[in-house]
Scaffold this motif. Structure first.
Motif, PDB file in Angstrom:
ATOM      1  N   GLU B 177       0.852  -1.192   0.000  1.00 19.57           N
ATOM      2  CA  GLU B 177       0.000   0.000   0.000  1.00 19.57           C
ATOM      3  C   GLU B 177       0.883   1.235   0.000  1.00 19.57           C
ATOM      4  OE1 GLU B 177      -2.884   0.238   3.159  1.00 19.57           O
ATOM      5  OE2 GLU B 177      -3.373  -1.889   2.874  1.00 19.57           O
ATOM      6  N   TYR B 179       0.825   5.179   0.451  1.00 16.90           N
ATOM      7  CA  TYR B 179       0.021   6.322   0.890  1.00 16.90           C
ATOM      8  C   TYR B 179       0.440   7.530   0.072  1.00 16.90           C
ATOM      9  CZ  TYR B 179      -1.413  10.321   3.686  1.00 16.90           C
ATOM     10  OH  TYR B 179      -1.937  11.517   4.080  1.00 16.90           O
ATOM     11  N   GLY B 180      -0.543   8.204  -0.508  1.00 16.42           N
ATOM     12  CA  GLY B 180      -0.222   9.326  -1.384  1.00 16.42           C
ATOM     13  C   GLY B 180      -0.254   8.832  -2.824  1.00 16.42           C
ATOM     14  N   SER B 182       0.971   7.092  -6.286  1.00 15.29           N
ATOM     15  CA  SER B 182       1.729   5.867  -6.503  1.00 15.29           C
ATOM     16  C   SER B 182       3.022   6.128  -7.280  1.00 15.29           C
ATOM     17  CB  SER B 182       0.871   4.837  -7.230  1.00 15.29           C
ATOM     18  OG  SER B 182       0.479   5.374  -8.479  1.00 15.29           O
ATOM     19  N   ARG B 199       4.274   8.817   8.797  1.00 18.33           N
ATOM     20  CA  ARG B 199       2.973   9.135   8.204  1.00 18.33           C
ATOM     21  C   ARG B 199       2.589  10.594   8.470  1.00 18.33           C
ATOM     22  NH1 ARG B 199      -1.151   6.089   6.025  1.00 18.33           N
ATOM     23  NH2 ARG B 199       0.666   4.982   5.263  1.00 18.33           N
ATOM     24  N   GLU B 203       2.091  13.382   5.590  1.00 14.96           N
ATOM     25  CA  GLU B 203       0.818  14.121   5.502  1.00 14.96           C
ATOM     26  C   GLU B 203       1.090  15.629   5.458  1.00 14.96           C
ATOM     27  OE1 GLU B 203      -2.234  11.072   7.880  1.00 14.96           O
ATOM     28  OE2 GLU B 203      -1.364  12.802   8.920  1.00 14.96           O
ATOM     29  N   ARG B 206       2.736  16.658   2.167  1.00 14.55           N
ATOM     30  CA  ARG B 206       1.781  16.605   1.055  1.00 14.55           C
ATOM     31  C   ARG B 206       0.825  17.800   1.104  1.00 14.55           C
ATOM     32  NH1 ARG B 206       1.430  12.396  -2.093  1.00 14.55           N
ATOM     33  NH2 ARG B 206      -0.747  12.841  -2.609  1.00 14.55           N
ATOM     34  N   SER B 213       5.383  10.307  -0.944  1.00 12.16           N
ATOM     35  CA  SER B 213       4.473   9.208  -0.564  1.00 12.16           C
ATOM     36  C   SER B 213       5.125   8.352   0.511  1.00 12.16           C
ATOM     37  CB  SER B 213       4.142   8.341  -1.788  1.00 12.16           C
ATOM     38  OG  SER B 213       3.482   9.122  -2.762  1.00 12.16           O
ATOM     39  N   HIS B 214       4.341   7.456   1.067  1.00 14.53           N
ATOM     40  CA  HIS B 214       4.833   6.620   2.173  1.00 14.53           C
ATOM     41  C   HIS B 214       4.430   5.158   1.960  1.00 14.53           C
ATOM     42  CE1 HIS B 214       4.302   5.385   6.704  1.00 14.53           C
ATOM     43  NE2 HIS B 214       5.429   4.925   6.217  1.00 14.53           N
TER      44      HIS B 214
END
Lengths: 338, 283
Positions: B177, B179-180, B182, B199, B203, B206, B213-214
């Motif tokens: 997965e 986050y943010g 791809s 995270r 956040e 971003r 991304s993470h």
């Protein structure tokens, strides 16, 4: 543990299909053969036997028994055997170890199994040398012994295994010799019958690195004058002519000649339930003037760990009810946030 | 390892070496879990990312240990062990049962090292099971029969089979997965207790419009099969760890990616500001 419905077993049922890899003439062969002969007489079905060993010459033993077996970690057989027994108390669990595995690297594990008193049988092959690693002094090698790792003589004072076991609150301590097949078989049986941890020391000849370490109790010419065959309730008499006896002078044991200066009534009578006597007997091997005791040095009835564990669980269930995993996970200090 | 028995080892990492700083956190035992044994003996390694995740990671480790007949390592640390978070206590009914299958006695000899075709797990028989008496131990086993074997080809085969068994566990790992977005300028890749710090940092970055991304790893061995392709979708990869650079060495050697590290080994968890300033330095 007995299983009346078990089919009649013979020695052959306990011989695995693996080639035995001990040196020709090793005392281990006799211990293996006597164990394979004794197991069928115990009334235990074959799948209930588990042989757990550490590392060393002796510890290859499980590979040659056609039972469940585990050749485990150096010195840690007592820990693994304890787990096997607690997971399934119905099993007949045997720990096979040596003077190196059991008393050097595994000394700590050994003493805690002994004091916990699980119904496990420990057979410690004592050859007073590190055999598998080709001849270094062990914790039972005599003071001053010249070996590859002690070229000018060992400076270590040796352990006397039965003394170690008694010091660790062992409830059964016995000693036997590899070449005395009848005595060895009887000792294995007694160890099995004892309800609790049994500690059986077996004098075992290492033909290659320590040949003759126990010749004083194995050579026909001299052994009768050096063995004190312990029999519960009987006076301690020994010697080729059965003319020597043990008498206590205070806490000190001495050899006397029966008939000459003392009568049989003055001799020490073996009481295998007497802990003080056991401590004196265990120390005989440190005195050259005294014979070597063989047989059951000490036995006492104490609750078995696994029985206490079961009782404790049952008592807790009675008091608190059957466990509830969901409740356990939730704990008592949780709440729901909406 | 050679016995191929199920076992779960939970290592709550703290600052080392030796007794080190017993109450302080560190992520420095990854290599220990990966390689800290004699011989080549890979084992699955899992790391929970939050206090609540410890529950499910342990459940998963037990399932893997039993399904594959293998020791499994779980790496938590002092920060996770002393941490807390709101956690919805799961209902036992929602947790799938772990099925354990044992060998069955047949007329022939029981073969303790016969393996399942898919998982390569060996068959399990426990003491007390009639007709399945056998011996296991620390010496190299012969393929299938489980007898002691010093045969060179057999040893080579067994080393490979044990490794293949662990490598095949990628089938257990869900898709990575991210986050943010791809794809983008930077992927921050973490494992274990750094989840929260990474995270919140990502956040914040971003929200300032940074292309960051993470991704967070639960499985450290084997690594997820899709990890490489995910990493390649970013210009740069940053790996923050509370050690002097362990996961980064695995990632670099596995994927030949010039990842950058953020390594603070001070016995303390990362602060958001430390991660943000490192990202700003890179971008």
């Amino acid at each position: 543990m007995t299983n009346a419905a078990a089919p009649t077993l013979t020695k052959k049922d306990f011989v695995s299909d693996q080639d035995v890899r001990w040196c020709p003439g090793c005392g281990d062969y006799s211990i293996l053969a006597q164990t394979q002969k004794t197991m069928p007489d115990l009334g235990v079905s074959k799948e209930k036997f588990v042989f757990v060993a550490g590392i060393g010459c002796s510890s290859r033993f499980p590979y040659y028994m056609d039972t469940f077996g585990f050749h485990t970690i150096h010195g840690r057989a007592p820990a693994i055997a304890s787990g096997v027994k607690l997971a399934n108390p119905d099993l007949s669990v045997w720990v096979i170890t040596g003077d190196g595995d059991g008393l050097s690297i595994g000394g700590n594990h050994l003493i805690h199994l002994l004091r916990r008193n699980l119904d496990i049988n420990i057979v410690l092959f004592n050859n007073e040398i590190y055999g598998l690693t080709k001849g270094q002094y062990s914790p039972t090698s005599e003071f001053g012994k010249k070996t590859k790792s002690s070229p000018f003589g060992s400076l270590d004072r040796p352990f006397t295994p039965p003394s170690v076991a008694l010091g660790a609150q062992s409830t059964f301590v016995a000693r036997t010799v590899d070449s005395n097949t009848a005595h060895l078989q009887a000792s294995l049986k007694r160890a099995y019958e004892h309800q609790g941890t049994s500690f059986l020391e077996v004098y075992q000849n290492c033909l290659i690195y320590n040949d003759g370490a126990f010749s004083h109790v194995t050579d026909k010419a001299v052994k009768d004058d050096n063995i004190l065959d312990l029999k519960h309730g009987e006076p301690m008499v020994f010697g080729k002519e059965a003319d020597k006896g043990i008498r206590l002078d205070g806490f000190t044991a001495e050899v006397v000649t029966v008939g000459k200066d003392v009568s049989a009534d003055d001799l020490l009578v073996h009481d295998e339930h007497d802990q003080n006597l056991a401590a004196i007997l265990a120390n005989f091997t440190e005195d050259d003037l005294l014979p070597t005791p063989l047989g059951v040095i000490y036995s006492e009835e104490q609750p078995k760990y696994e029985a206490l564990m079961t009782e404790q669980i049952e008592a807790a269930k009675e008091k608190l009810g059957e466990g509830d995993l969901q409740q356990l996970i939730a704990g008592t200090d949780t709440w729901e946030v909406t | 390892m050679i016995a191929e028995l199920p076992l779960v080892v939970i290592n709550v990492q703290r600052a080392g070496p030796s007794t080190g700083m017993p109450t302080k956190t560190e992520q420095a035992d990854l290599f220990l879990a990966m390689y800290g044994r004699n011989g080549e003996s890979p084992a699955p390694v899992l790391a929970p990312s939050t206090p609540g995740d410890c529950f499910f990671t342990t459940y998963e480790a037990c399932r893997i240990a039993l399904k594959y007949m293998t020791p499994v390592f779980i790496l938590t640390d002092a920060f996770l062990a002393n941490g807390s978070e709101p956690w919805m206590i799961p209902s036992l009914e929602d947790i799938p049962t772990i099925d354990v299958s044992y060998a069955e006695a047949s007329d022939g000899h029981y073969m303790p090292y016969e393996r399942d075709e898919e998982t390569l797990a060996r068959r399990w028989a426990i003491p007390g099971m009639s007709g399945l008496e056998h011996r296991i131990g620390g010496l190299e086993r012969e393929h299938i029969s489980g007898n002691i074997s010093y045969d060179p080809d057999n040893h080579d085969l067994m080393v490979r089979l044990r490794a293949e068994k662990v490598a095949g566990m990628t089938r257990e790992i869900p898709p990575t997965e991210v986050y943010g977005d791809s794809t983008g300028d930077l992927l921050v890749l973490g494992w274990g207790s750094t989840f929260g710090a990474i995270r919140t940092s990502v956040e914040a970055l971003r929200s300032e419009g940074k292309s960051v991304s993470h991704a967070h790893l639960k499985w450290l061995n084997p690594l997820p099969a899709d990890l490489g392709e995910n990493l390649l979708r970013f210009q740069k990869v940053l790996i923050p760890e509370v050690n002097s650079g362990q996961l980064i060495k695995l990632i670099r050697s596995e994927f030949l990616i010039d990842a950058e590290g953020l390594n603070l080994v001070r016995g303390k968890p990362f602060r958001k500001s430390q991660i943000i300033s490192k990202v700003e330095e890179i971008l």
